[in-house]
Enzyme design. Structure first.
Site, PDB file in Angstrom:
ATOM      1  N   LYS A 204      86.588 -49.929   0.657  1.00  0.00           N
ATOM      2  CA  LYS A 204      85.633 -51.031   0.454  1.00  0.00           C
ATOM      3  C   LYS A 204      85.054 -51.545   1.769  1.00  0.00           C
ATOM      4  CE  LYS A 204      86.776 -52.512  -4.185  1.00  0.00           C
ATOM      5  NZ  LYS A 204      87.359 -53.527  -5.076  1.00  0.00           N
ATOM      6  N   ARG A 238      94.689 -49.259  -6.759  1.00  0.00           N
ATOM      7  CA  ARG A 238      93.538 -48.507  -7.292  1.00  0.00           C
ATOM      8  C   ARG A 238      92.845 -47.835  -6.121  1.00  0.00           C
ATOM      9  NH1 ARG A 238      88.166 -49.247  -7.909  1.00  0.00           N
ATOM     10  NH2 ARG A 238      87.174 -48.409  -9.777  1.00  0.00           N
TER      11      ARG A 238
HETATM   12  C1  7PJ Z   1      87.816 -52.713  -8.655  1.00  0.00           C
HETATM   13  C2  7PJ Z   1      87.729 -52.328  -9.983  1.00  0.00           C
HETATM   14  C3  7PJ Z   1      88.926 -53.497  -8.220  1.00  0.00           C
HETATM   15  C4  7PJ Z   1      89.708 -53.393 -10.486  1.00  0.00           C
HETATM   16  C5  7PJ Z   1      86.010 -51.573  -8.917  1.00  0.00           C
HETATM   17  C6  7PJ Z   1      84.945 -50.019  -5.962  1.00  0.00           C
HETATM   18  C7  7PJ Z   1      84.196 -50.952  -6.840  1.00  0.00           C
HETATM   19  N1  7PJ Z   1      88.675 -52.650 -10.908  1.00  0.00           N
HETATM   20  N2  7PJ Z   1      86.582 -51.612 -10.136  1.00  0.00           N
HETATM   21  N3  7PJ Z   1      89.847 -53.801  -9.189  1.00  0.00           N
HETATM   22  N4  7PJ Z   1      86.742 -52.220  -7.992  1.00  0.00           N
HETATM   23  N5  7PJ Z   1      90.660 -53.739 -11.365  1.00  0.00           N
HETATM   24  O1  7PJ Z   1      85.837 -49.293  -6.362  1.00  0.00           O
HETATM   25  O2  7PJ Z   1      84.592 -50.025  -4.736  1.00  0.00           O
HETATM   26  O3  7PJ Z   1      89.080 -53.914  -7.068  1.00  0.00           O
HETATM   27  S1  7PJ Z   1      84.499 -50.767  -8.608  1.00  0.00           S
END
Ligand code: 7PJ
Length: 261
Positions: A204, A238
């Site tokens: 990020k 994640r």
């Molecule tokens: C997240 C997400 C996060 C959860 C995205 C990216 C943006 N779901 N979906 N937590 N980020 N739960 O992956 O850069 O931080 S999309």
């Protein structure tokens, strides 16, 4: 949790078969690398992104979920905020709902409760199109925690079991670098709620802001914050880089096992 994007710009444009083939190969690779869950997303939630229609989102994710769930035995989560996509995805084999909007859309809580699967509630200030314009908090950690606890209470009131609720501070979703760093330090306060904490910082822009590196060069930064998140109580990470994160997890677990006697 390995990230599997099925947005049109993230896979080859060669029609449904090629898209399914790419997604299956990527899924198999992440499973081999040690992923415990794959998070399938059909809508880009990057800052400034435009919304996608429900039918289009279903057409992107449902065939991929169906293909993976019939061939590979790994839990799949659906990264969506739309009740219709939740129903289609769970019908196709998903077993977790991951909602960056914390089930605030009309009918989302009811849909999740009726589907009877675990939910990950994420904090976001504003909406993806405008969330990075001027994020403001008085005390970001307590505000995010209070929001997540309130959303969890709303879910439980609608029939979601307490043990089926995960929480996530939503790194980068309506947050400045300072806010993100404060949330990283404040993870123990989220963990103290008793809900499993998911942390998503992989590649990020907060890492770009700290290191000056472009998105493809943020692996080391991603691994550093993964370790910090584990030390501060995160239970699920994640990530894009499953194999490397798995090594971090194993080193952390070896050290933690000694500390626990
Ligand atoms: C997240 C997400 C996060 C959860 C995205 C990216 C943006 N779901 N979906 N937590 N980020 N739960 O992956 O850069 O931080 S999309």
């Amino acid at each position: 949790m390995g990230i599997l994007n099925v947005t049109p710009d993230s896979f080859s444009d060669g029609g449904l078969f090629n898209r399914l083939d790419d997604a299956l190969r990527r899924a198999e690779q992440m499973v081999a690398q040690g992923a415990g869950i794959l998070d399938v997303g059909g809508e880009t939630t990057r800052p400034g992104a435009q919304a996608v229609g429900e039918q289009e989102e279903i057409e992107r994710v449902a065939p991929v979920i169906e293909a993976i769930s019939t061939r590979i035995g790994i839990p799949l989560s659906i990264d969506t905020s739309k009740p219709g996509v939740m129903r289609a995805a769970v019908g196709a084999g998903a077993s977790l709902i991951n909602d960056v909007n914390a089930l605030r859309a009309d009918g989302a809580i009811e849909a999740a409760s009726a589907l009877g699967v675990p939910v990950c509630l994420m904090h976001m200030q504003g909406e993806p199109r405008t969330m990075q314009h001027a994020p403001r908090y008085t005390d970001v950690v307590s505000e995010v925690r209070d929001f997540l606890v309130a959303r969890a209470a709303a879910c439980m009131a609608a029939g979601v079991a307490r043990e089926d609720i995960w929480i996530d501070p939503g790194f980068g979703f309506g947050k400045t670098l300072q806010h993100n760093l404060q949330l990283l330090r404040g993870l123990p306060l989220l963990a103290q709620t008793g809900f499993p904490v998911l942390a998503g910082m992989s590649r990020k822009s907060m890492l770009g802001a700290v290191t000056g590196r472009a998105v493809g060069e943020r692996l080391a930064g991603s691994l550093a914050v993964a370790l910090l998140a584990l030390q501060r109580g995160a239970l699920i990470l994640r990530v894009h880089d499953v194999a490397e994160t798995r090594d971090v997890l194993q080193v952390w677990a070896a050290d933690a096992a000694l500390a626990d006697g």
